[in-house]
Motif scaffolding. Structure first.
Motif, PDB file in Angstrom:
ATOM      1  N   GLN A 106       0.828  -1.203   0.000  1.00 23.35           N
ATOM      2  CA  GLN A 106       0.000   0.000   0.000  1.00 23.35           C
ATOM      3  C   GLN A 106       0.867   1.260   0.000  1.00 23.35           C
ATOM      4  OE1 GLN A 106      -3.111   0.159  -0.678  1.00 23.35           O
ATOM      5  NE2 GLN A 106      -3.272   2.360  -0.372  1.00 23.35           N
ATOM      6  N   ILE A 110       0.625   4.508  -2.418  1.00 19.93           N
ATOM      7  CA  ILE A 110       0.490   5.878  -1.912  1.00 19.93           C
ATOM      8  C   ILE A 110       1.546   6.773  -2.563  1.00 19.93           C
ATOM      9  CG2 ILE A 110       0.789   7.353   0.134  1.00 19.93           C
ATOM     10  CD1 ILE A 110      -0.446   4.993   1.776  1.00 19.93           C
ATOM     11  N   GLU A 113       0.553   7.293  -6.336  1.00 20.19           N
ATOM     12  CA  GLU A 113      -0.677   8.085  -6.529  1.00 20.19           C
ATOM     13  C   GLU A 113      -0.520   9.544  -6.099  1.00 20.19           C
ATOM     14  OE1 GLU A 113      -3.703   5.902  -4.458  1.00 20.19           O
ATOM     15  OE2 GLU A 113      -3.516   4.175  -5.814  1.00 20.19           O
ATOM     16  N   SER A 114       0.383   9.810  -5.161  1.00 20.06           N
ATOM     17  CA  SER A 114       0.529  11.172  -4.646  1.00 20.06           C
ATOM     18  C   SER A 114       1.665  11.942  -5.324  1.00 20.06           C
ATOM     19  CB  SER A 114       0.778  11.131  -3.134  1.00 20.06           C
ATOM     20  OG  SER A 114       2.013  10.484  -2.868  1.00 20.06           O
ATOM     21  N   ALA A 139      -3.112  15.303   3.351  1.00 23.09           N
ATOM     22  CA  ALA A 139      -3.721  14.021   2.956  1.00 23.09           C
ATOM     23  C   ALA A 139      -2.660  12.921   2.925  1.00 23.09           C
ATOM     24  CB  ALA A 139      -4.401  14.149   1.594  1.00 23.09           C
ATOM     25  N   LEU A 140      -1.495  13.235   2.385  1.00 20.07           N
ATOM     26  CA  LEU A 140      -0.398  12.265   2.346  1.00 20.07           C
ATOM     27  C   LEU A 140       0.046  11.918   3.765  1.00 20.07           C
ATOM     28  CD1 LEU A 140       1.691  10.600   0.791  1.00 20.07           C
ATOM     29  CD2 LEU A 140       3.103  12.664   0.623  1.00 20.07           C
ATOM     30  N   ARG A 142      -1.774  11.933   6.474  1.00 18.20           N
ATOM     31  CA  ARG A 142      -2.788  11.055   7.064  1.00 18.20           C
ATOM     32  C   ARG A 142      -2.628   9.627   6.540  1.00 18.20           C
ATOM     33  NH1 ARG A 142      -5.943  15.525   6.299  1.00 18.20           N
ATOM     34  NH2 ARG A 142      -6.772  14.737   4.345  1.00 18.20           N
ATOM     35  N   ASP A 143      -2.385   9.490   5.223  1.00 20.35           N
ATOM     36  CA  ASP A 143      -2.213   8.155   4.623  1.00 20.35           C
ATOM     37  C   ASP A 143      -1.002   7.433   5.193  1.00 20.35           C
ATOM     38  OD1 ASP A 143      -4.448   8.641   3.070  1.00 20.35           O
ATOM     39  OD2 ASP A 143      -3.319   9.043   1.228  1.00 20.35           O
ATOM     40  N   LEU A 144       0.105   8.151   5.353  1.00 18.55           N
ATOM     41  CA  LEU A 144       1.345   7.523   5.828  1.00 18.55           C
ATOM     42  C   LEU A 144       1.344   7.315   7.340  1.00 18.55           C
ATOM     43  CD1 LEU A 144       3.968   9.426   3.633  1.00 18.55           C
ATOM     44  CD2 LEU A 144       3.220   7.029   3.385  1.00 18.55           C
ATOM     45  N   VAL A 146      -0.754   6.004   9.209  1.00 20.36           N
ATOM     46  CA  VAL A 146      -1.253   4.657   9.519  1.00 20.36           C
ATOM     47  C   VAL A 146      -0.080   3.683   9.677  1.00 20.36           C
ATOM     48  CG1 VAL A 146      -2.627   2.737   8.593  1.00 20.36           C
ATOM     49  CG2 VAL A 146      -3.409   5.093   8.299  1.00 20.36           C
TER      50      VAL A 146
END
Length: 176
Positions: A106, A110, A113-114, A139-140, A142-144, A146
């Protein structure tokens, strides 16, 4: 009737003198205005620096603050612009454990896509770099988040105006 609060980019062209940052920050402090971001660098003219400061204020406050800046002896010229009048970006870097790059597919999605760039990879960590608008960087993040971020840093805004600014001629005259 109160004025609308907007995000303003304030540009201050200055001589590079010790203590100027303190005086600039004091102007905001006296008015209880929070600085959202601050960047300073060389301008397009040798020997002249440019501060780029982002604040959320009304236009009347922006006018008054620019006037205060221009009273500082080292300040050559100050301007304020709305977001619609500027082209701007920010940069950031993320440091993340290397094992995740290979064990978590994933993360690779990410990154792709970013439009994020891998700056370096070693056994312990890898570093990502992203430039863009604040909401894209958040946004990036928040995604990372995790997966766990070892370190994160974001720059202040850098900006140029959409309209031509006559500052170059003024700065050239100042420099001579």
């Amino acid at each position: 009737m109160s004025e609308d609060i907007k995000s303003y980019t304030i540009s201050i062209y200055t001589e590079n003198n010790i203590g100027l940052l303190n005086r600039i920050s004091a102007i905001f402090q006296r008015r209880h205005i929070n600085i959202e971001s601050l960047t300073t660098s060389q301008s397009e003219i040798e020997g002249v620096n440019r501060f780029v400061i982002v604040v959320n204020i009304c236009e009347n406050q922006a006018k008054k603050i620019v006037g205060q800046f221009e009273k500082q002896i080292e300040v050559i010229k100050a301007y304020y612009h709305t977001e619609d009048e500027t082209i701007f970006t920010e940069s950031c870097m993320f440091k993340i454990k290397s094992e995740l790059l290979f064990e978590e597919p994933q993360i690779q999605n990410i990154i792709k896509e970013s439009n994020t760039r891998i700056v370096t990879v070693n056994k312990e960590f890898f570093v990502l770099e992203k430039s863009g608008r604040r909401h894209e960087i958040e946004a990036l993040r928040r995604d990372l988040n995790v997966f766990g971020i070892m370190q994160f840093v974001r720059s202040g805004r850098i900006a140029v105006t959409k309209d031509e600014m006559r500052i170059t001629e003024m700065l050239a005259a100042f420099n001579n």
